[in-house]
Enzyme design. Structure first.
Site, PDB file in Angstrom:
ATOM      1  N   HIS A 105       2.903   4.530   1.744  1.00  0.00           N
ATOM      2  CA  HIS A 105       1.957   4.766   0.650  1.00  0.00           C
ATOM      3  C   HIS A 105       2.665   4.774  -0.702  1.00  0.00           C
ATOM      4  O   HIS A 105       2.297   4.048  -1.607  1.00  0.00           O
ATOM      5  CB  HIS A 105       1.204   6.084   0.856  1.00  0.00           C
ATOM      6  N   GLU A 136       2.184   2.408  -3.855  1.00  0.00           N
ATOM      7  CA  GLU A 136       2.127   3.085  -5.160  1.00  0.00           C
ATOM      8  C   GLU A 136       3.467   3.617  -5.653  1.00  0.00           C
ATOM      9  O   GLU A 136       3.518   4.353  -6.627  1.00  0.00           O
ATOM     10  CB  GLU A 136       1.110   4.247  -5.079  1.00  0.00           C
ATOM     11  N   HIS A 178       2.535  19.758  -0.822  1.00  0.00           N
ATOM     12  CA  HIS A 178       2.895  20.901  -1.663  1.00  0.00           C
ATOM     13  C   HIS A 178       1.681  21.701  -2.127  1.00  0.00           C
ATOM     14  O   HIS A 178       1.754  22.924  -2.236  1.00  0.00           O
ATOM     15  CB  HIS A 178       3.770  20.439  -2.833  1.00  0.00           C
ATOM     16  N   HIS A 193      -5.853   1.155   2.661  1.00  0.00           N
ATOM     17  CA  HIS A 193      -4.661   0.428   2.175  1.00  0.00           C
ATOM     18  C   HIS A 193      -4.241  -0.659   3.155  1.00  0.00           C
ATOM     19  O   HIS A 193      -3.862  -1.757   2.746  1.00  0.00           O
ATOM     20  CB  HIS A 193      -3.500   1.402   1.954  1.00  0.00           C
TER      21      HIS A 193
HETATM   22 CO    CO Z   1      -3.880   5.846  -1.439  1.00  0.00          CO
END
Ligand code: CO
Length: 301
Positions: free
Chosen positions: A186, A216, A127, A248
């Site tokens: 993620h 997350e 965005h 990650h």
């Molecule tokens: Co990250």
């Protein structure tokens, strides 16, 4: 008397000049000195970024596939992650932010730009890129048109297709039905986090032992673990459901620290088999991004 004639002459010259300017302004396509502005298209590929060599190879592959799909069109890259850009700059590698890349394209005389988001979901970074690209499109004497392409997962069809590709192409052949396949997405504070819950629902419809968790967001790791424990699963294939198998994947998913998914699953009696490959390394997934770009390029003409 003589001065009066001179004044009239100079007024006439000024009027002719003004009329000339008016005609030039009326023709929107007229550039400098009244020349027609040529159409110069470009593609800007925008990703989070990576400093990992294996992932860089995947980006090179994307670059090659995009250039093959759009021969002769300028293709440039930008990373949304400031941390990655700074890290690479210290190693002597300069990568632009989307904004700097757009400014350069404008300066280099490109008139129409397709921005392709190589992100997984339309989250915060997508965005931001979208908002700023649109503002670039509004600048006076800048681009004729700037369009932003959607990321990978945007509707039912794209979610199902991506899950299917991962299931068929990334899960090792030796996997047995009683063994789980867990994707690590993620996750985000952005409302688009709901896409991961939709993915979990769709994955389990395909195979009850096919699950999706996030680092997350939601579904959480605990939710995934509880399903595996309840189903008495003892072995799980872990796959990073991210553009690249970066930090990650290496640490939060497959790391040896006690809080990694691998370690926490081991504590619950489940053996992990990490698959260290990002989505950018899977051609069929890359082609999904390129399909979005094809739609955008058709609108750019
Ligand atoms: Co990250």
């Amino acid at each position: 008397m003589r001065a009066g004639v001179l004044l009239k002459k100079s007024m006439l010259v000024a009027m002719v000049a003004l009329i000339g300017l008016w005609f030039q302004a009326a023709d929107g396509q007229a550039g400098e000195h009244g020349k027609k502005k040529e159409v110069k298209p470009a593609i800007l590929l925008v990703t989070f970024g990576t400093s990992i060599e294996q992932a860089k190879a995947a980006f090179a592959n994307i670059d090659k596939r995009v250039k093959a799909a759009f021969p002769g069109i300028e293709v440039r890259w930008a990373y949304t992650s400031k941390i990655i850009r700074k890290k690479l700059a210290k190693q002597g590698e300069q990568i632009d932010s989307p904004e700097v890349a757009l400014a350069r394209l404008m300066d280099d005389g490109y008139t129409r730009v397709a921005v392709q988001s190589l992100h997984m979901i339309p989250g915060a970074e997508f965005h931001e890129t979208h908002t700023n690209a649109r503002l670039f499109g509004q600048m006076a004497d800048g681009f004729d048109r700037v369009l932003v392409s959607m990321p990978l997962l945007i509707n039912d069809a794209s979610m199902e297709k991506a899950l299917d590709i991962v299931y068929k192409q990334m899960v090792p052949k030796e996997r047995k039905a009683g063994e789980a396949v867990v994707l690590m997405g993620h996750g985000t504070h952005h409302p688009s986090d709901a896409i991961y819950s939709a993915l979990m629902y769709k994955a389990r419809k395909m195979d009850p032992n096919y699950l999706v968790g996030t680092v997350e967001g939601n579904p959480s790791f605990e939710e995934v673990r509880d399903v595996l424990v309840a189903a008495k699963i003892t072995k799980a294939y872990l796959i990073p459901f991210m553009t690249v198998a970066g930090d990650h994947a290496m640490n939060d998913m497959a790391g040896d620290e006690p809080d990694s998914w691998k370690s926490q699953l081991a504590a619950a009696g489940i053996t992990s088999l990490p698959v260290m490959k990002g989505m950018a390394e899977v051609d069929a997934i890359v082609d999904m991004w390129i399909d979005q770009l094809k739609v955008t390029m058709a609108h750019l003409k």
